[in-house]
Design a protein around this motif. Sequence first.
Motif, short mmCIF file in Angstrom:
data_model
loop_
_atom_site.label_atom_id
_atom_site.label_comp_id
_atom_site.label_asym_id
_atom_site.label_seq_id
_atom_site.Cartn_x
_atom_site.Cartn_y
_atom_site.Cartn_z
N ASP A 1 3.00 18.35 18.66
CA ASP A 1 3.77 19.70 17.75
C ASP A 1 5.04 19.97 18.09
O ASP A 1 4.48 21.04 18.40
CB ASP A 1 2.42 19.57 17.64
N GLU B 1 0.37 15.25 6.21
CA GLU B 1 0.16 17.25 5.92
C GLU B 1 0.72 17.80 5.11
O GLU B 1 1.08 17.59 4.02
CB GLU B 1 1.00 18.47 6.93
N ASP C 1 2.53 23.88 2.73
CA ASP C 1 2.35 25.38 1.55
C ASP C 1 3.47 25.28 0.65
O ASP C 1 3.42 26.26 -0.03
CB ASP C 1 2.63 26.46 2.77
N HIS D 1 8.20 23.67 10.80
CA HIS D 1 7.34 25.04 10.63
C HIS D 1 7.43 26.48 10.92
O HIS D 1 8.22 26.59 11.96
CB HIS D 1 6.14 24.61 12.13
N ASP E 1 5.52 30.37 11.31
CA ASP E 1 4.34 31.52 11.17
C ASP E 1 2.73 29.68 10.77
O ASP E 1 3.02 29.00 11.74
CB ASP E 1 4.11 32.06 10.37
N LYS E 2 2.69 30.36 9.98
CA LYS E 2 1.11 29.37 10.07
C LYS E 2 1.33 28.10 8.75
O LYS E 2 0.56 27.88 8.17
CB LYS E 2 0.11 30.37 9.50
N LEU E 3 2.90 28.58 8.18
CA LEU E 3 2.86 27.60 7.04
C LEU E 3 4.18 26.17 7.54
O LEU E 3 4.29 25.94 8.19
CB LEU E 3 4.46 28.16 6.31
N LYS E 4 3.35 25.48 6.69
CA LYS E 4 3.89 23.97 6.65
C LYS E 4 4.57 24.31 5.44
O LYS E 4 4.60 24.07 4.19
CB LYS E 4 2.55 23.06 6.72
#
Length: 522
Positions: free
Chosen positions: A81, A290, A293, A354, A356-359
């Motif tokens: 990742d 995945e 977002d 990617h 932060d926490k966004l895909k």
Amino acid sequence: MASKPGILTDWPWKPLGSFKYVILAPSVVHSLYSMLAKDKSERDITNFLILPFLLWRMLHNQIWITLSRHRTAKGNGRIVDKGIEFDQVDRERNWDDQILLTGLTYYLSNYIFAGASRIPLWRTDAAVVTILLHMGPVEFLYYWLHRALHHHFLYSRYHSHHHSSIVTEPITSVIHPFAEHISYLFLFATPLLILVFTKTASMMAVFGYVTYIDFMNNMGHCNFEIVPMWLFNIFPCLKYLMYTPSFHSLHHTQFKTNYSLFMPFYDYIYDTLDKASDQLHDSASKREEEIPDVVHLTHLTTPESIYHLRLGFAYLACKPCTSKWYLCLMWPMTAWSMILTLAYGRTFIVEGNHFDKLKLQSWAIPKYSQQVATMHKDDYVKLKNSFSSFGKNFIIEKSYTQKTWLVGEGLTEEEQLKAPKGTLFITYSQFPPIKYRKDCSYHFTPAMLVPSSIQNVHSCENWLPRKVMSAWRIAGIVHCLEGWSEHECNYTMHNIDKVWRSTLQHGFQPLSVPINKELAHY
């Protein structure tokens, strides 16, 4: 580049740059002349097939590159990742050097060794001998050569160049200094030379063996698991004869384990097997695709633009989209890709990031857009019909006195020269107009520098420079980060100052250099 580059690091034809393919020209011309001018009894079909085989190798590698980047963007089966950066793309751009080296070797061997010319298509004994020699001497010698290359003296001077890529792509497999490739050339040529000297060679053995090496090299350096677990459950002994992408990925992250070439049994024998090999294989195989977002929708603009996608040619994708003369030579493949894209009939994932926490994902729509701005009545009618509520604002311009021009990518030099001094050209297309006038101003699509924390940014968005995103793409990301509910389907809009402050707070930066000046570096 290795940390302490040793002798014979650079390829001998490096000064030739893009013209390096001329080193094969004498041999190619000679083989074509022999086929056309000599009698049938004197023709050597083996020599003639070397060039098609080299082209097949390039196509084979490109197929793996495209597949790998598509699968990695989707996320299913992904192993590591982490993202790929522009420096890795630049470092791996000359992956075709080893194909040129193979071509020179084939041509020279064909001229020098009698057993390398006019060989039959198939011989069973040649296939058996090649398999046995690879499983024995080649795999054994490679294992110990590989371990030697990890000694600090050789590693710092040569092999560290290959290990600079923690997250591997298929072409990472052939990114080595020239001296290291010479050692591999002699090693992999061993079975073929024995066939030549014993005069038992066949075209299927010679070309098939190199294709097998390419296939296994490319597969093993993918950053997604492609080998199913059930295969080893049904055939347990196969795990000693075939490595997997996750197996070799551990070598690039742990460095001191999993040294084997393609057959891991020497790691079992000499106790260098990474204990996490089976566990990583299982977890990567079970990893699902995945769900993004944020999705950025884009589309192809010209048939050649497919090569500039991240799934296309890596070196073109990492630079602003510009026309290349050699793409004209590829029109058969271009036409085929256009038909395939249109027939596919659905969007396909071309990039995954990617932040932060966004895909984040980019999807390409299989449609082409070609727009040309002209001063004709037909365009006036189309615009008026499309925007009926604003029809009174459209006029047919019969002179060239207007100083604000809304233009597309088809604006010609002749049309620009008709504009009065001080004209502002505002583009509505994704591509900026070619700048012909110094006494006029050119407006380019708003864009910003992206934060360094956005992972896997190693391709350019259309005509924009590296690590620059268009404003509409950034707007979607900021919209999701802030959790805003406003959208373009109603009349509610955010305060522009609030949007600007939020964008800056998330790390996006204004361009300190105008885009048109930035593009001059490319």
